[in-house]
Design a protein around this motif. Structure first.
Motif, short mmCIF file in Angstrom:
data_model
loop_
_atom_site.label_atom_id
_atom_site.label_comp_id
_atom_site.label_asym_id
_atom_site.label_seq_id
_atom_site.Cartn_x
_atom_site.Cartn_y
_atom_site.Cartn_z
N TYR A 44 0.83 -1.20 0.00
CA TYR A 44 0.00 0.00 0.00
C TYR A 44 0.87 1.26 0.00
CZ TYR A 44 -3.30 3.59 1.49
OH TYR A 44 -4.04 4.74 1.56
N ALA A 48 0.59 3.91 -2.85
CA ALA A 48 -0.17 5.11 -2.46
C ALA A 48 0.74 6.27 -2.10
CB ALA A 48 -1.08 4.79 -1.28
N PRO A 52 -1.53 5.54 6.13
CA PRO A 52 -2.55 6.33 6.83
C PRO A 52 -2.04 6.80 8.19
CG PRO A 52 -3.51 4.34 5.90
CD PRO A 52 -2.02 4.20 5.76
N LEU A 107 -8.03 -2.07 3.37
CA LEU A 107 -8.71 -1.00 2.64
C LEU A 107 -9.79 -0.35 3.50
CD1 LEU A 107 -9.14 -2.28 -1.04
CD2 LEU A 107 -7.48 -0.66 -0.13
N CYS A 111 -8.77 3.26 3.41
CA CYS A 111 -9.54 3.94 2.36
C CYS A 111 -11.03 3.80 2.63
CB CYS A 111 -9.17 3.34 0.99
SG CYS A 111 -9.71 4.33 -0.42
N GLN A 113 -13.41 5.77 2.21
CA GLN A 113 -14.28 6.35 1.19
C GLN A 113 -14.62 5.36 0.08
OE1 GLN A 113 -11.11 7.15 1.88
NE2 GLN A 113 -10.18 8.46 0.29
N ARG A 182 -5.88 4.66 -7.95
CA ARG A 182 -6.95 4.71 -6.94
C ARG A 182 -6.38 4.72 -5.52
NH1 ARG A 182 -12.51 5.47 -8.09
NH2 ARG A 182 -12.77 5.18 -10.32
N LEU A 183 -5.29 3.99 -5.28
CA LEU A 183 -4.68 4.00 -3.94
C LEU A 183 -4.11 5.37 -3.60
CD1 LEU A 183 -2.95 0.50 -3.91
CD2 LEU A 183 -4.98 1.20 -2.62
N GLN A 185 -5.48 8.11 -4.58
CA GLN A 185 -6.68 8.84 -4.16
C GLN A 185 -7.00 8.56 -2.69
OE1 GLN A 185 -9.22 7.93 -8.09
NE2 GLN A 185 -10.37 9.09 -6.55
N CYS A 186 -6.86 7.29 -2.31
CA CYS A 186 -7.11 6.93 -0.91
C CYS A 186 -6.22 7.75 0.01
CB CYS A 186 -6.84 5.45 -0.69
SG CYS A 186 -7.98 4.33 -1.53
N GLN A 187 -4.94 7.76 -0.28
CA GLN A 187 -3.97 8.43 0.59
C GLN A 187 -4.19 9.94 0.61
OE1 GLN A 187 -2.16 6.89 2.62
NE2 GLN A 187 -1.01 8.61 3.46
N TRP A 192 -14.49 9.77 -3.25
CA TRP A 192 -14.62 8.65 -4.19
C TRP A 192 -15.80 8.96 -5.11
CZ3 TRP A 192 -10.57 5.59 -3.95
CH2 TRP A 192 -10.55 4.40 -4.68
#
Length: 739
Positions: A44, A48, A52, A107, A111, A113, A182-183, A185-187, A192
């Motif tokens: 991750y 990313a 987190p 996830l 993540c 969202q 997309r990862l 975006q998560c970070q 979403w």
């Protein structure tokens, strides 16, 4: 993020795993979960760009009470349920299920969202859990069918849907780019806005490319035309199938399978399909079934090293990779052209087969088919998840050229007319046909070494063998077939030559000449014997490259119309060498015309090859010529080795040496008159030109003359001074009659 900081964050971010005693041994299960979590979070962070900030919550690991027979695990945030078939045994199936479910847990933590994006969750879990190889087992699944399967099961909660998802993930080498985006975006904590789509995951719209066209000489290997990014590697579809055919030791005859998409390769398919038909119609099903029989070559067989040498991004895992049904591998248009150049050299039978493609293959019944008659062609199409064409490919080979045309978003049949157009544009440069020359004949064959700065291959019975990255004997490279250097000219060196060697842009073969027997009564030096015998090495390049090389060897300073005139003579002589070497190519010594390798082509050389052929039907002599006086001495014994003992006088006229020798028969002594072509004396004594006078000076003879060369035909120095058109220079040198 630095390595030490990353490690500290990961250690701090490992959740507490809680067990219930119903999956045993508990301690080992927790250790397995901790190790899996660290590996997942490391992935991750790599994709990313960071971890987190908030710590993860505890995760309960327990036995699943209501798992369906098809599932080995399931979960929700903070809880993982597992199937344990044998108490106390953490078998491979349980460990795999644990990693899959922990990927979902990661996830949900990292993540939140994307919690409702089922396709994103399942794609990430399949990509990081290590289970993708197991989904590859079984029959081939096309990309479009996989997309349909996923669309029919958006929850991805069936085996068929997960197998289809694995197929989409196989479109990428390494970690899927869509998941990496997309990862990130998560970070970043981005909203979403839309769930991951099938097209996004399959890479549709990501691999944007511009049209590309490349034309390469079969003989010299030069790139004659390049448009677009011809070096960019892209998925290639079916365009590499001929290399599988060439690699196959035996080609089965197979029955097509009705209703199977991969066997949908044209109407009127016979009840039994042979490899030739399968290649011309590009029947994917034939190649997949060939592999299923266990006799198909793996990873392109002997042609795998060739394709990797010209830029194929990796070896194919299976036939679906090799024939481009999966877009995991890529190669550039330039690389495809180089590979087809070698294929044409090694396997003319395969090229002859592909010449039927415009008549009864994938390019039949088109407006361009007539223009492609006799041209070997192979098409390839790369499709997206909706079966739309992403890239169309056509590779084509004719007598002299290799063409590769790639067009994004188009089927090959839509742009087939681009191939004859590219051929015609390349042929605006004259002199692209083959020229052959016997080379390096004055040297012992074992003294000649060659090296390829690109990708060198020695052909043995049609099979390419890699080699020649370092200096190697040219005789060993050509022992069983041609030696071809892809992407660069050969570099050739020998004792007494330049340390760095000479460039030879072309193909070498071994071809032993017949023994040479000099005409009776004509004195011949050992060097002349070698020159007249010819060489064991024959070199093939283009007529233009050969002509430029000879002109540079004869007079590197020559320019203007005088250079055009000499270039026209050189090109003419290459096709009229029968008087020099019957049934053999022209040689590279002064017995024919000097050639010391290929050089940069000058505009005058190209102009000369574009002009009308000369009207004379014989070998045309030329010499350096000029009027510069010279005077040289030779030992009388050396002269008499050529002309015979008892030499009395020498006289030169009309290109001949007339001389008297004192001879004895019985009691009689008399003087005998003899005559030989003057060039025999000039070459044997290494004189600058045919002498005008010769005088005796004790044990020596003193020769005097003007200019250089045999003095016949085109006088290059005089041509320089004349400053007139090449046509006039040639008429003055050889006369007005065509003979």
């Amino acid at each position: 993020m630095g390595l030490a900081v990353t490690v500290a964050v990961l250690l701090a971010a490992t959740p507490t795993f809680v067990t219930r005693g119903d999956v045993t041994p508990e301690a080992e299960l927790r250790r397995e979960a901790e190790g899996a979590w660290k590996a997942l979070e490391t992935r991750y962070v790599q994709e990313a760009g960071g971890a987190p900030v908030k710590p993860p919550a505890s995760i309960v690991l327990q036995k699943g009470a209501a798992l369906t027979p098809q599932r080995n695990g399931q979960g929700r945030p903070g809880l993982v349920e597992l199937r344990q078939n044998t108490p106390g045994a953490l078998d491979a199936r349980l460990r795999l299920a644990l990693r899959h479910e922990l990927a979902h847990q990661l996830l949900w933590w990292a993540c939140p969202q994307a919690s409702e994006d089922r396709l994103f969750h399942e794609a990430f879990a399949l990509a990081v859990s290590g289970e993708l190889p197991s989904w590859r087992e079984g029959p081939y699944l096309s990309l479009s069918r996989a997309a349909a399967e996923l669309a029919a099961a958006p929850a991805v909660d069936t085996s068929r849907a997960r197998r289809a998802l694995a197929r989409l993930l196989d479109e990428s080498t390494g970690f899927p780019p869509a998941l990496s985006r997309r990862l990130r975006q998560c970070q970043d904590g981005a909203r979403w806005a839309s769930p991951l789509s099938i097209d996004e995951l399959a890479g549709v719209g990501v691999r944007e490319a511009k049209p590309a066209t490349v034309v390469v000489s079969r003989h010299s290997g030069e790139v004659l035309l390049a448009e677009g990014d011809v070096r960019r590697a892209l998925p290639y579809g079916s365009v590499l199938k001929p290399f599988l055919y060439a690699a196959g030791a035996a080609h089965p005859v197979l029955p097509p399978r009705a209703g199977v998409q991969e066997w949908a390769c044209g109407a009127g398919l016979p009840a039994k399909v042979d490899a030739r038909t399968a290649l011309l119609r590009s029947c994917n099903g034939y190649f997949l079934d060939w592999e299923a029989r266990g006799s198909a070559p793996r990873a392109f067989g002997a042609w795998g090293p060739v394709l990797r040498a010209v830029g194929l991004t990796g070896p194919p895992d299976d036939m679906a990779d090799a024939i481009g049904l999966r877009s995991t591998l890529a190669v550039s248009p330039w690389g495809v052209a180089q590979a087809y150049r070698l294929l044409a050299e090694a396997r003319p039978d395969v090229v002859a087969l592909l010449a039927d493609n415009a008549a009864r293959g994938t390019l039949a019944e088109l407006p361009a088919s007539k223009a492609l008659a006799g041209v070997a062609t192979k098409t390839g199409t790369v499709r997206d998840a909706a079966s739309r064409p992403q890239f169309g490919w056509i590779a084509a080979v004719d007598t002299d050229l290799v063409v590769v045309v790639m067009r994004p978003g188009a089927m090959p049949r839509q742009f087939a007319e681009e191939v004859p157009r590219a051929l015609a544009r390349a042929r605006k440069q004259a002199g692209l046909e083959a020229a052959r020359v016997q080379v390096l004949g004055l040297l012992p064959p074992g003294d000649v070494e060659a090296r390829c700065a690109g990708a060198g291959f020695a052909l043995e019975g049609g099979v390419p063998r890699p080699g020649a990255e370092a200096w190697a004997p040219l005789a060993s490279l050509t022992k069983r077939g041609a030696a071809v250097c892809l992407g660069a000219p050969w570099r050739v060196r020998f004792p007494g030559g330049p340390d760095e060697g000479r460039d030879y842009a072309g193909v070498f073969i071994t071809s032993t000449p017949p023994p040479y027997r000099p005409p009776p009564g004509v004195p011949t030096t050992p060097s002349a014997m070698k020159a007249r015998r010819g060489s064991d090495f024959v070199f093939r390049t283009t007529r233009l490259q050969y002509t430029a090389g000879v002109v540079a060897a004869e007079d590197v300073t020559l320019t203007g119309e005088a250079r055009v005139a000499l270039a026209r003579v050189v090109a003419h002589n290459e096709q009229h060498s029968h008087s020099r070497h019957p049934r053999r190519p022209v040689c590279d010594t002064t017995h024919c015309q000097a050639f010391r390798g290929t050089v940069r082509v000058r505009s005058e050389d190209a102009k000369a090859l574009g002009m009308a052929p000369l009207k004379w039907r014989r070998w045309l002599n030329f010499s350096q010529g000029g009027e510069a006086p010279w005077k040289q001495s030779r030992p009388r014994a050396e002269v008499e080795r050529l002309l015979g003992r008892g030499l009395v006088s020498l006289r030169f006229e009309a290109g001949r040496v007339n001389y008297l020798r004192t001879e004895t028969e019985g009691a009689a002594t008399f003087e005998s008159a003899r005559s030989l072509p003057c060039d025999v004396l000039r070459a044997g004594l290494k004189l600058p030109s045919c002498p005008r006078t010769a005088s005796f000076n004790g044990a020596s003879l003193v020769f005097e003359g003007r200019g250089r060369g045999h003095g016949e035909g085109l006088d290059v120095e005089a041509a320089k001074a004349a400053g007139t058109r090449s046509e006039v220079l040639l008429e003055n040198a050889y006369g007005g009659e065509a003979k």
